[in-house]
Write an enzyme that holds these catalytic residues in place. Structure first.
Site, mmCIF file in Angstrom:
data_model
loop_
_atom_site.group_PDB
_atom_site.id
_atom_site.type_symbol
_atom_site.label_atom_id
_atom_site.label_comp_id
_atom_site.label_asym_id
_atom_site.label_seq_id
_atom_site.Cartn_x
_atom_site.Cartn_y
_atom_site.Cartn_z
ATOM 1 N N LYS A 123 0.865 -1.190 0.000
ATOM 2 C CA LYS A 123 0.000 0.000 0.000
ATOM 3 C C LYS A 123 0.894 1.229 0.000
ATOM 4 C CE LYS A 123 -3.561 2.404 2.599
ATOM 5 N NZ LYS A 123 -4.616 2.306 3.609
ATOM 6 N N LYS A 170 -2.039 -1.597 -3.962
ATOM 7 C CA LYS A 170 -2.940 -0.444 -3.903
ATOM 8 C C LYS A 170 -2.131 0.840 -3.969
ATOM 9 C CE LYS A 170 -5.852 1.927 -0.633
ATOM 10 N NZ LYS A 170 -6.326 2.038 0.707
#
Ligand code: PBG
Length: 325
Positions: free
Chosen positions: A196, A249
């Site tokens: 992330k 992500k």
């Protein structure tokens, strides 16, 4: 063999031929639909920066989930908006926290026809907006783990199928797995937000979840957008700690990371097409600068082509409707 023997255009002549040789296919089964749940009753309030996405109160979220399931989408990902925030994000955990209540409401509405995944993080619940406990002006890793584990146990006890830690603390997958197992919640799967990045593309979400950090930024825990090898290391650590699925992500600016992760690991790989990726397309479409449906399908196809098994996307319902035609 080259031209004139080879003519790649031969296979592009008709819709049928093009579809016959198509390498990547999209299905609603690949999608996860994010949902925001909030206190109150009768609430279905559009998020201004994310057209077509809403805050739902507990009495309205069930009907939305029935619609999601009817479209053939297998899973929702829940985010909670608490009544009030505090230093320790205490609205994130406990049997009566907003997400636990939402899980029970959704289960009542759709039974086992939908997988319920829950984002596990503190940033929507802390007064300072950081994803963990703040000590001396820093986000403290190890004291955050206990609260994340408690949050995961609350959601799994309420019936969540999938626990999705998005905080980026070190060791949180292990802490969560141990806590779940010690409560005999061995069936709850962990979908770790492993790679992330500290991305500008979370902007519209932070408006939706009111989770902008009140000081500093998230770069001491989320990843530097410059790094690809580090993403592989994060993913492999999460797998060692017990993740059942891993995530990259955002999605579109990180297709190289998705591609490498797919090559290196034999574990389900999820990509998150985040709020900013969604809102950029919506905004350009509203200005008449881009075709919304085609941009939606092209980006989703690209994310699958790069190697994602599943895509968390705010377009899930629209894309599923289009695929059904
Ligand atoms: C919670 C969380 C965020 C997103 C998913 N989980 C916000 C953040 O990290 O700031 C972003 C999702 C999106 O932008 O769609 N930590």
């Amino acid at each position: 063999m080259s031209f004139p023997i080879s003519r790649p255009r031969r296979l592009r002549q008709s819709e049928l031929l093009r579809s016959f040789v198509q390498e990547t296919r999209l299905s609603p089964k690949n999608f996860v639909y994010p949902l925001f749940v909030c206190p109150g009753s009768g609430v279905k309030k559009e998020i201004s920066s994310m057209p077509g996405n809403y805050h739902f109160s507990l009495d309205r979220v069930g009907e939305e989930c029935r619609e999601v399931a009817a479209l053939g989408i297998p899973a929702v990902l829940l985010f909670g908006i608490p009544e009030s925030k505090d230093e320790l994000g205490s609205g994130a955990y406990g049997d009566n926290c907003i997400v636990a209540e939402a899980i029970r409401a959704i289960r009542k509405a759709v039974g086992k026809n939908l997988l319920i995944a829950c984002d596990v993080c503190l940033c929507e619940y802390t007064s300072h907006g950081h994803c963990g406990v703040v000590k001396g002006g820093e986000v403290d890793n190890d004291s955050t783990l206990e609260l994340l584990a408690r949050t995961a146990v609350s959601y799994a006890r309420a019936g969540a199928d999938i626990i999705a830690p998005s905080d980026m603390m070190d060791g949180r997958v292990l802490a969560i797995r141990r806590a779940l197992d010690s409560e005999s919640l061995t069936q709850a799967a962990i979908m770790a937000y492993s790679a992330k990045y500290a991305s500008v593309f979370y902007g519209p979400f932070r408006e939706a979840a009111d989770s902008t950090p009140q000081f500093g930024d998230r770069r001491s825990y989320q990843m530097d957008p410059s790094n690809q090898r580090e993403a592989l290391r994060e993913i492999s650590l999460d797998i060692e700690e017990g993740a059942d699925m891993v995530m990259v992500k955002p999605a579109l600016p990180y297709l190289d990371v998705i591609c490498r992760a797919r090559q290196e690991f034999n574990i389900p790989l999820v990509a998150y097409q985040v709020s900013g990726e969604f809102s950029m397309i919506m905004a350009a479409a509203r200005l008449g600068w881009i075709d919304r449906e085609r941009a939606m399908m092209e980006t989703l196809t690209a994310i699958r082509r790069a190697g994602a098994d599943a895509i968390i996307t705010y377009f899930a319902k629209d894309a599923a409707r289009l695929l059904a035609c």
